[in-house]
Scaffold this motif. Structure first.
Motif, PDB file in Angstrom:
ATOM      1  N   PHE A 187       9.006   5.082  -5.255  1.00 23.08           N
ATOM      2  CA  PHE A 187       7.619   5.576  -5.278  1.00 23.08           C
ATOM      3  C   PHE A 187       6.795   5.044  -4.109  1.00 23.08           C
ATOM      4  N   CYS A 188       7.062   3.823  -3.668  1.00 22.34           N
ATOM      5  CA  CYS A 188       6.244   3.242  -2.595  1.00 22.34           C
ATOM      6  C   CYS A 188       6.667   3.736  -1.212  1.00 22.34           C
ATOM      7  N   ARG A 193      -1.149   5.647  -1.357  1.00 23.30           N
ATOM      8  CA  ARG A 193      -2.134   5.687  -0.286  1.00 23.30           C
ATOM      9  C   ARG A 193      -1.622   4.867   0.914  1.00 23.30           C
ATOM     10  N   ARG A 194      -1.934   5.359   2.092  1.00 23.48           N
ATOM     11  CA  ARG A 194      -1.545   4.626   3.304  1.00 23.48           C
ATOM     12  C   ARG A 194      -2.782   3.968   3.917  1.00 23.48           C
ATOM     13  N   ALA A 195      -2.837   2.657   3.862  1.00 19.63           N
ATOM     14  CA  ALA A 195      -3.965   1.927   4.444  1.00 19.63           C
ATOM     15  C   ALA A 195      -3.743   1.700   5.936  1.00 19.63           C
ATOM     16  N   PHE A 196      -2.476   1.659   6.333  1.00 18.16           N
ATOM     17  CA  PHE A 196      -2.135   1.412   7.742  1.00 18.16           C
ATOM     18  C   PHE A 196      -1.179   2.486   8.238  1.00 18.16           C
ATOM     19  N   ASP A 201       7.266   5.751   5.942  1.00 19.56           N
ATOM     20  CA  ASP A 201       6.507   6.484   4.921  1.00 19.56           C
ATOM     21  C   ASP A 201       5.942   5.569   3.845  1.00 19.56           C
ATOM     22  N   SER A 202       5.865   4.263   4.108  1.00 20.00           N
ATOM     23  CA  SER A 202       5.475   3.314   3.055  1.00 20.00           C
ATOM     24  C   SER A 202       4.072   3.603   2.523  1.00 20.00           C
ATOM     25  N   ARG A 203       3.871   3.334   1.237  1.00 16.93           N
ATOM     26  CA  ARG A 203       2.615   3.619   0.545  1.00 16.93           C
ATOM     27  C   ARG A 203       2.176   2.415  -0.275  1.00 16.93           C
ATOM     28  N   ASN A 204       0.856   2.339  -0.521  1.00 15.93           N
ATOM     29  CA  ASN A 204       0.341   1.419  -1.529  1.00 15.93           C
ATOM     30  C   ASN A 204       0.217   2.208  -2.825  1.00 15.93           C
ATOM     31  N   ASN A 205       0.892   1.765  -3.865  1.00 15.24           N
ATOM     32  CA  ASN A 205       0.872   2.465  -5.141  1.00 15.24           C
ATOM     33  C   ASN A 205       0.385   1.484  -6.218  1.00 15.24           C
TER      34      ASN A 205
END
Ligand SMILES: [Zn+2]
Ligand SMILES: [Zn+2]
Length: 279
Positions: A187-188, A193-196, A201-205
C-alpha cells in the motif's frame, strides 16, 4: 534460489498460518494471550526498530551487546535481520524499478508473499550488501540459523502452556508482522499521499502507519532513509521513533539520526513547517 529452499520458505509461511488457524479454531486461554502480549511487542520492535531502522538504515548507533539483542528481537518474528538489511538496501536502490522484488507493479501476490518466499537476490549479493553485519561472528551465526531463536521460544511456550500458548505466543506475532510488513511494501507504494517528490512511487499512508507503529510514513522514509523518525509532522504518529527515544534516554542507543527543519525545507516539495513540528 534453489527449489528446495523456496519450498522450505513457502512451507514455513503456510505452516505458521495453518497453526494459527487451528489454535483459534480449537479455542485459546487467557494465558495464551498473556504470552502473546509478552512476545509481540518485542517482535514488533525487532521488525521496525531493529531490522528496518537499525540494520537496514543505521538510524542510530548502539553497543555490540544491544545490537545482538536487537537481532534476537527481530528473530522472534522468524525474521532474519542481516538478510533483511541486505534485501532492503536493494529495495531502496531499485525502488519500483526492475531490481525491486516487491514493487506493487509486479502484482499483489509477488509483493505480499512471493518476495518473502524468494527474495530474488542471490545469497552472494545479500551477503555483499550486508557484509558490515557479517563481520560480527554472532550475527553471521544468526544469519545462518535465523529460525532457531523463534523455534526455541515456541518450544519453551509449548513446555509451559501446550499447543495453544506455543502458537498464540510464538507463531501469531510472526504471522501478524508478516502482513504488517507486506502492507507497507504494497500500500505504501501505491496508495497514499506524497509529501516529497522522490524518484519512486512511495506514499505516506496514515492507516498503514497506525497499523505499523509509524512505518507507513513511507514517502518520508524514502526521502530520508537514515532518519530514525519516519513521521515528520507532529501529527504523523511514529511509535517506533518513540521507542528509539526511550532506548536513547536509557543509554542503550546513541547518535540518533534526526532531520532538522532546514533540511526538510531544502527537500522542497509539499513540505511546510507546522506549528508544533519537531525535528
Ligand atoms: Zn519502500
Ligand atoms: Zn527502508
Amino acid at each position: 534460489m534453489s527449489r528446495g529452499r523456496k519450498a522450505y520458505r513457502a512451507g514455513g509461511i503456510a505452516a505458521l498460518h495453518l497453526l494459527v488457524f487451528i489454535a483459534l479454531w480449537r479455542g485459546t486461554t487467557a494465558a495464551d494471550w498473556r504470552a502473546f502480549a509478552m512476545v509481540y511487542p518485542l517482535a514488533a520492535i525487532g521488525v521496525g526498530v531493529a531490522m528496518h531502522r537499525y540494520f537496514a538504515h543505521r538510524a542510530f548507533g548502539t553497543s555490540r551487546v544491544f545490537q545482538f539483542a536487537l537481532a534476537l528481537m527481530a528473530a522472534l518474528s522468524f525474521g532474519n535481520a542481516v538478510h533483511f538489511a541486505g534485501k532492503h538496501r536493494l529495495h531502496h536502490r531499485h525502488s519500483d524499478g526492475e531490481g525491486d522484488v516487491h514493487a506493487p507493479r509486479q502484482g499483489w501476490w509477488q509483493c505480499w508473499f512471493g518476495s518473502l518466499i524468494d527474495c530474488g537476490y542471490s545469497d552472494t549479493r545479500i551477503r555483499h550488501e550486508a557484509r558490515r553485519w557479517l563481520a560480527y561472528p554472532e550475527l553471521d551465526w544468526l544469519y545462518r540459523h535465523g529460525a532457531l531463536p523463534a523455534l526455541l521460544v515456541c518450544a519453551i511456550l509449548f513446555a509451559i502452556g501446550g499447543f495453544g500458548m506455543m502458537v498464540i505466543g510464538g507463531c501469531l506475532p510472526g504471522v501478524l508482522l508478516l502482513h504488517q510488513s507486506s502492507a507497507v511494501n504494497y500500500f505504501c507504494h501505491c496508495r497514499g499521499r506524497r509529501a516529497f517528490a522522490t524518484r519512486d512511487d512511495s506514499r505516506n499512508n496514515a492507516v498503514v502507519a497506525l497499523l505499523t507503529y509509524g512505518e507507513g510514513w513511507h514517502n518520508n522514509h524514502h526521502r530520508f532513509p537514515r532518519s530514525a523518525r519516519a513521521g515528520l509532522r507532529w501529527w504523523e504518529i511514529d511509535m517506533f521513533y518513540w521507542v528509539i527515544c526511550l532506548f536513547e534516554a536509557l543509554g542503550l542507543v546513541w547518535e540518533v539520526q534526526r532531520i532538522d527543519d532546514r533540511r526538510l525545507l531544502a527537500a522542497g516539495s509539499a513540505w511546510k513547517p507546522q506549528q508544533g513540528a519537531q525535528p
